[in-house]
Design an enzyme around this catalytic site. Sequence first.
Site, PDB file in Angstrom:
ATOM      1  CE  LYS A  87      -3.644  -2.107   2.110  1.00 36.99           C
ATOM      2  NZ  LYS A  87      -4.572  -2.615   3.848  1.00 36.99           N
ATOM      3  CE1 TYR A 121      -8.940  -2.545   0.981  1.00 37.60           C
ATOM      4  CE2 TYR A 121      -8.492  -0.868   0.225  1.00 37.60           C
ATOM      5  CZ  TYR A 121      -8.344  -1.610   0.774  1.00 37.60           C
ATOM      6  OH  TYR A 121      -7.211  -1.861   1.226  1.00 37.60           O
ATOM      7  CG  ASN A 150      -3.106  -3.127   7.364  1.00 38.19           C
ATOM      8  OD1 ASN A 150      -2.728  -2.584   5.716  1.00 38.19           O
ATOM      9  ND2 ASN A 150      -3.761  -3.151   7.656  1.00 38.19           N
ATOM     10  CG  HIS A 210      -4.655  -6.446  -0.408  1.00 41.73           C
ATOM     11  ND1 HIS A 210      -5.897  -6.759   0.385  1.00 41.73           N
ATOM     12  CD2 HIS A 210      -4.810  -7.569  -1.602  1.00 41.73           C
ATOM     13  CE1 HIS A 210      -6.830  -7.681  -0.164  1.00 41.73           C
ATOM     14  NE2 HIS A 210      -6.033  -7.491  -1.443  1.00 41.73           N
ATOM     15  CD  GLU A 224      -7.933  -9.760  -3.733  1.00 42.73           C
ATOM     16  OE1 GLU A 224      -8.714  -8.464  -2.216  1.00 42.73           O
ATOM     17  OE2 GLU A 224      -6.763  -9.576  -3.329  1.00 42.73           O
TER      18      GLU A 224
END
Length: 237
Positions: free
Chosen positions: A95, A135, A198, A201, A212
Amino acid sequence: MRSEIYRSASKTVKALLSASRSSPLLAEGRAVAAAAATSFRGKTPALASFYERAHSKSAFNTWFSGALVLPAAVYMLQEQEAHAAELERTFIAIKPDGVQRGLIAEIISRFERKGFKLVAIKLVVPSKDFAQKHYHDLKERPFFNGLCNFLSSGPVLAMVWEGEGVIKYGRKLIGATDPQKSEPGTIRGDLAVVVGRNIIHGSDGPETAKDEINLWFQPEELVSYTSNAEKWVYGDN
């Protein structure tokens, strides 16, 4: 090397199977192959050596071609196909926070050291609309808008990794969603502090991985190849 053997074996099998339709002798060899493919497991090198010694005797050439070369080739094809069936692919994305913190090399090295193979990679800045597609399963959550704003706030390193168990074990490498609950040694456990940042992904299952990968990559961007390290990761016997 294994891919060359596989191609050679494929040609041998196709040629011999085609010939067996018109040759009773090779048809007999084909029948022997079906039974021998299982019983010869683990004995292919000795079988090949025996064939090489006998091959110079013209009287045995045809019979050995059908009864020995074919089962050896079938055996190799079975082993290759079984191995290919065990491999799977997963989508992994570093990310914007992971990219901005300079953690790309650190994260990639962890997947490489495990033995997984990188088959696609690109650096992109996703749009807000694209982030919403990624998402989509979280659109009813109160944090959905902020999540999409963050993913589209900077460069994302999108990747596809391949290997046996890469989806499940990839999640183990990444760690729990909340870095505070991630074990030391995981990517989030070692490199992140709060759940909102975090850094990485990873697909959570086969269907998610497929969706994805299709969202982030075009089919031609995925590369299929045999890594020189695979024989040391998986072995040939």
